[in-house]
Design an enzyme around this catalytic site. Structure first.
Site, PDB file in Angstrom:
ATOM      1  N   LYS A  37       0.845  -1.179   0.000  1.00  0.00           N
ATOM      2  CA  LYS A  37       0.000   0.000   0.000  1.00  0.00           C
ATOM      3  C   LYS A  37       0.881   1.230   0.000  1.00  0.00           C
ATOM      4  O   LYS A  37       1.757   1.377   0.854  1.00  0.00           O
ATOM      5  CB  LYS A  37      -0.858  -0.035   1.262  1.00  0.00           C
ATOM      6  N   VAL A  38       0.682   2.110  -0.967  1.00  0.00           N
ATOM      7  CA  VAL A  38       1.451   3.361  -1.039  1.00  0.00           C
ATOM      8  C   VAL A  38       0.496   4.521  -1.301  1.00  0.00           C
ATOM      9  O   VAL A  38      -0.660   4.327  -1.650  1.00  0.00           O
ATOM     10  CB  VAL A  38       2.536   3.320  -2.158  1.00  0.00           C
TER      11      VAL A  38
END
Ligand code: FBP
Length: 306
Positions: free
Chosen positions: A204-205
Site C-alpha cells: 500500500k502506497v
C-alpha cells in the site's frame, strides 16, 4: 467457491506461500463486489491512532462506533476492512465471517515526535480474531526505518508460517525527505519496491505525484524517462516497481476531498494497472449514504475490464 482465472493467476505469483496464506489472499480477492476481478477496494480505519479521534471521526460522528465501520465495509461490498486490535475486537463476534479483516499490528500517533510505530498487535491476535492478514507500516527514510523493517521481517515470517497474508503500508518519510519527496514518483516506487523485497503480499502506497526527488536517481530518470505528467503512467511505474505487477499494489485515499478527484484517482489506478484503492477518511468521514455512493462509483470504475 470457484476461483476466477484472474485470482488463480494472481495466486500463482506467490510462489513460496503455503495453502493457508493463499487461501487468505483468495478470501480478500474473492470478497465483495469486486470479488474475482483482481481489483480491490479496502477500508482502513487506523486514523484514530494516527491522527486522533476528533480529527478522524468528528466530521461524521457515527464513525466513532466500530460497528458502523464494519457495516460500511460490508454494505459497500468491499474486499477487506483493516484496523488496529481494539477496533477489530469491538465487532469480532457480530461480524465474524462477514468481511475479510486485516489486523493492523503497528501504529503511530500524533503525540509522538519520532517517525516510528509501536507494535500493537500480534499474529496470535490476528488468528484469534479470524483475520485474513496482518498489516504493518514502514517509514522508509526515517531514523527508525531499519528497526521497522526488522520488526516487519519477524512478524511477516510468523504470519506466513501461520497461513496469513501480509499487507505493508510503505510510507517514505524522515529527515532526508521533504513533503514533496514523500510522495514523489521515484520515492513512491522505491518504497513500493522495498515492500515487495520485504516479502509483502499486498503493498500500500500513496498515489505518486509528478516530482522526482532523489538526487541519485535523477540522472537515470532523465536518461530513461517515465511519463510523469500522466497519472496512469505514474501508477504503471509503481506497478513496475512491484516486481512488474507480480505483487498486488493498492493506493491510499488521503484527506477527505471532492468525490471527483477520488474517482479520477481510481481511473488512473485502473488504467495504470494498479490493483485498487484503500480508502479511509474519504469513506468514513462522509455521511453514510454519500460514502456508499462514492464507494459504489469507485467499484464501478474498477469493474471495467482492462
Ligand atoms: P486514508 O485513506 O484516510 O488516507 O487512509 C490511509 C492511511 O494509510 C491510513 O491507514 C492511515 O491512518 C493514514 O493513511 C496515515 O496517513 P499519514 O501517515 O499520512 O498521516
Amino acid at each position: 467457491m470457484k476461483l476466477t482465472r484472474k485470482v488463480k493467476e494472481i495466486l500463482s505469483w506467490y510462489e513460496s506461500d503455503n495453502p493457508g496464506t493463499k487461501t487468505n489472499l483468495a478470501r480478500i480477492l474473492m470478497a465483495g463486489k469486486l470479488g474475482g476481478t483482481g481489483r480491490m477496494v479496502i477500508l482502513p480505519v487506523d486514523q484514530g491512532f494516527e491522527h486522533g479521534p476528533a480529527r478522524s471521526f468528528g466530521p461524521n460522528p457515527a464513525a466513532y462506533d466500530p460497528h458502523y465501520l464494519f457495516e460500511l465495509a460490508i454494505d459497500a461490498g468491499l474486499n477487506a476492512y483493516a484496523a488496529p486490535l481494539g477496533m477489530i475486537e469491538a465487532g469480532a463476534a457480530t461480524y465474524a465471517g462477514c468481511v475479510p479483516t486485516i489486523l493492523k499490528v503497528n501504529s503511530s500517533n500524533s503525540l509522538s515526535t519520532t517517525k516510528d510505530q509501536a507494535v500493537t498487535g500480534t499474529v496470535g491476535d490476528a488468528l484469534r480474531l479470524g483475520c485474513s492478514a496482518i498489516g504493518f507500516t514502514i517509514y522508509p527514510g526515517s531514523e527508525y526505518q531499519f528497526e521497522m523493517m526488522e520488526e516487519f521481517r519477524e512478524l511477516a515470517a510468523e504470519a506466513k508460517d501461520a497461513g496469513l497474508a501480509v499487507v505493508i503500508w510503505s510510507y517514505p518519510r524522515g529527515p532526508t525527505l521533504d513533503k514533496v519527496g514523500e510522495t514523489a514518483l521515484d520515492i513512491c516506487a522505491y518504497g513500493a519496491h522495498m515492500g515487495a523485497l520485504l516479502g509483502a503480499h499486498i503493498i500500500k502506497v500513496k498515489p505518486p505525484t509528478d516530482a522526482i526527488s532523489l538526487d541519485a536517481a535523477k540522472k537515470t530518470y532523465k536518461n530513461h524517462p517515465v511519463e510523469v505528467s500522466d497519472a496512469a503512467a505514474r501508477i504503471a511505474h509503481v506497478v513496475q516497481a512491484c516486481f512488474n505487477g507480480r505483487r498486488l499494489v493498492v493506493f491510499s485515499g488521503g484527506e477527505t476531498a471532492g468525490a471527483d478527484s477520488l474517482l479520477d484517482s481510481a481511473r488512473a489506478i485502473h488504467a495504470g494497472g494498479g490493483n485498487g484503492s484503500i480508502v479511509g477518511r474519504n469513506a468514513f468521514q462522509r455521511p453514510r449514504e454519500e460514502a456508499m455512493k462514492l464507494l459504489s462509483d469507485m467499484i464501478d470504475i474498477y469493474k471495467i475490464r482492462a
